[in-house]
Motif scaffolding. Sequence first.
Motif, PDB file in Angstrom:
ATOM      1  N   ARG A   3      -8.735 -13.050  -0.625  1.00  0.00           N
ATOM      2  CA  ARG A   3      -8.406 -12.013  -1.749  1.00  0.00           C
ATOM      3  C   ARG A   3      -7.450 -10.874  -1.421  1.00  0.00           C
ATOM      4  NH1 ARG A   3     -13.661  -9.356  -3.859  1.00  0.00           N
ATOM      5  NH2 ARG A   3     -13.796 -11.404  -4.599  1.00  0.00           N
ATOM      6  N   SER A   4      -7.468 -10.726   0.134  1.00  0.00           N
ATOM      7  CA  SER A   4      -6.534  -9.771   0.468  1.00  0.00           C
ATOM      8  C   SER A   4      -5.102 -10.371   0.645  1.00  0.00           C
ATOM      9  CB  SER A   4      -6.950  -9.211   1.787  1.00  0.00           C
ATOM     10  OG  SER A   4      -7.013 -10.244   2.808  1.00  0.00           O
ATOM     11  N   GLU A   5      -5.109 -11.839   0.793  1.00  0.00           N
ATOM     12  CA  GLU A   5      -3.670 -12.304   0.688  1.00  0.00           C
ATOM     13  C   GLU A   5      -3.217 -12.640  -0.636  1.00  0.00           C
ATOM     14  OE1 GLU A   5      -4.461 -15.220   4.718  1.00  0.00           O
ATOM     15  OE2 GLU A   5      -4.967 -15.930   2.858  1.00  0.00           O
ATOM     16  N   LEU A  45      -6.875  -7.473  -8.469  1.00  0.00           N
ATOM     17  CA  LEU A  45      -6.256  -6.152  -9.055  1.00  0.00           C
ATOM     18  C   LEU A  45      -7.352  -4.889  -8.386  1.00  0.00           C
ATOM     19  CD1 LEU A  45      -5.123  -7.181 -12.256  1.00  0.00           C
ATOM     20  CD2 LEU A  45      -3.815  -6.405 -10.466  1.00  0.00           C
ATOM     21  N   GLY A  46      -8.477  -5.121  -8.330  1.00  0.00           N
ATOM     22  CA  GLY A  46      -9.516  -4.163  -7.973  1.00  0.00           C
ATOM     23  C   GLY A  46      -9.078  -3.916  -6.468  1.00  0.00           C
ATOM     24  N   CYS A  47      -8.838  -4.974  -5.588  1.00  0.00           N
ATOM     25  CA  CYS A  47      -8.561  -4.644  -4.039  1.00  0.00           C
ATOM     26  C   CYS A  47      -7.262  -3.624  -4.272  1.00  0.00           C
ATOM     27  CB  CYS A  47      -8.118  -5.977  -3.512  1.00  0.00           C
ATOM     28  SG  CYS A  47      -7.528  -5.683  -1.920  1.00  0.00           S
ATOM     29  N   GLN A 101       0.564  -4.456   4.471  1.00  0.00           N
ATOM     30  CA  GLN A 101       0.234  -5.540   5.146  1.00  0.00           C
ATOM     31  C   GLN A 101      -1.169  -6.122   4.732  1.00  0.00           C
ATOM     32  OE1 GLN A 101       2.514  -6.854   7.619  1.00  0.00           O
ATOM     33  NE2 GLN A 101       3.652  -5.146   6.586  1.00  0.00           N
ATOM     34  N   ILE A 102      -1.340  -7.442   4.582  1.00  0.00           N
ATOM     35  CA  ILE A 102      -2.695  -7.810   4.414  1.00  0.00           C
ATOM     36  C   ILE A 102      -3.693  -7.189   5.146  1.00  0.00           C
ATOM     37  CG2 ILE A 102      -4.029 -10.070   4.718  1.00  0.00           C
ATOM     38  CD1 ILE A 102      -1.449 -11.526   4.448  1.00  0.00           C
ATOM     39  N   PRO A 103      -3.645  -6.981   6.473  1.00  0.00           N
ATOM     40  CA  PRO A 103      -5.088  -6.053   6.972  1.00  0.00           C
ATOM     41  C   PRO A 103      -5.205  -4.894   6.387  1.00  0.00           C
ATOM     42  CG  PRO A 103      -3.611  -7.115   8.752  1.00  0.00           C
ATOM     43  CD  PRO A 103      -2.838  -7.380   7.539  1.00  0.00           C
ATOM     44  N   ASP A 104      -4.165  -4.088   5.689  1.00  0.00           N
ATOM     45  CA  ASP A 104      -4.079  -2.938   5.099  1.00  0.00           C
ATOM     46  C   ASP A 104      -5.274  -3.174   3.802  1.00  0.00           C
ATOM     47  OD1 ASP A 104      -2.597  -1.781   6.960  1.00  0.00           O
ATOM     48  OD2 ASP A 104      -0.837  -2.268   5.469  1.00  0.00           O
ATOM     49  N   LEU A 105      -5.203  -4.329   3.349  1.00  0.00           N
ATOM     50  CA  LEU A 105      -5.796  -4.601   2.095  1.00  0.00           C
ATOM     51  C   LEU A 105      -6.942  -5.098   2.109  1.00  0.00           C
ATOM     52  CD1 LEU A 105      -2.787  -6.176   0.217  1.00  0.00           C
ATOM     53  CD2 LEU A 105      -3.909  -3.980  -0.374  1.00  0.00           C
TER      54      LEU A 105
END
Length: 109
Positions: A3-5, A45-47, A101-105
């Motif tokens: 999901r974060s990606e 989108l919620g992320c 970045q992906i880790p931020d999300l």
Amino acid sequence: MTRSERAMQVWQILIGAAHNRQTLTYGQVAEHLEFEGAGVLAPILGCIMSYCEAKNLPPLTCLVVNKTTGLPGAGLTTVEDLPTEREAVYNQNWFAMYPVQIPDLESHA
């Protein structure tokens, strides 16, 4: 893909739209991702919505709208005044920010 990606992909689509002062339909975003339908976008989108709220950024997800109504879906809970907040999204210099970045999300997925 996580999901974060996927959220990272959508983030890039949305900051481009913001730069061009555009809104996109859920279908257009899904098409960019080569999804069969737009129904799977809500968690992605919620992320992004959660990340923007946590970082005190304008609600980037308010650029994604229903094709028929021209409005964001009911799940967009962080927006109180759509025209004002959409203008804030357009005026934010997203490209001047350190890239998300992906880790931020991940903590918002």
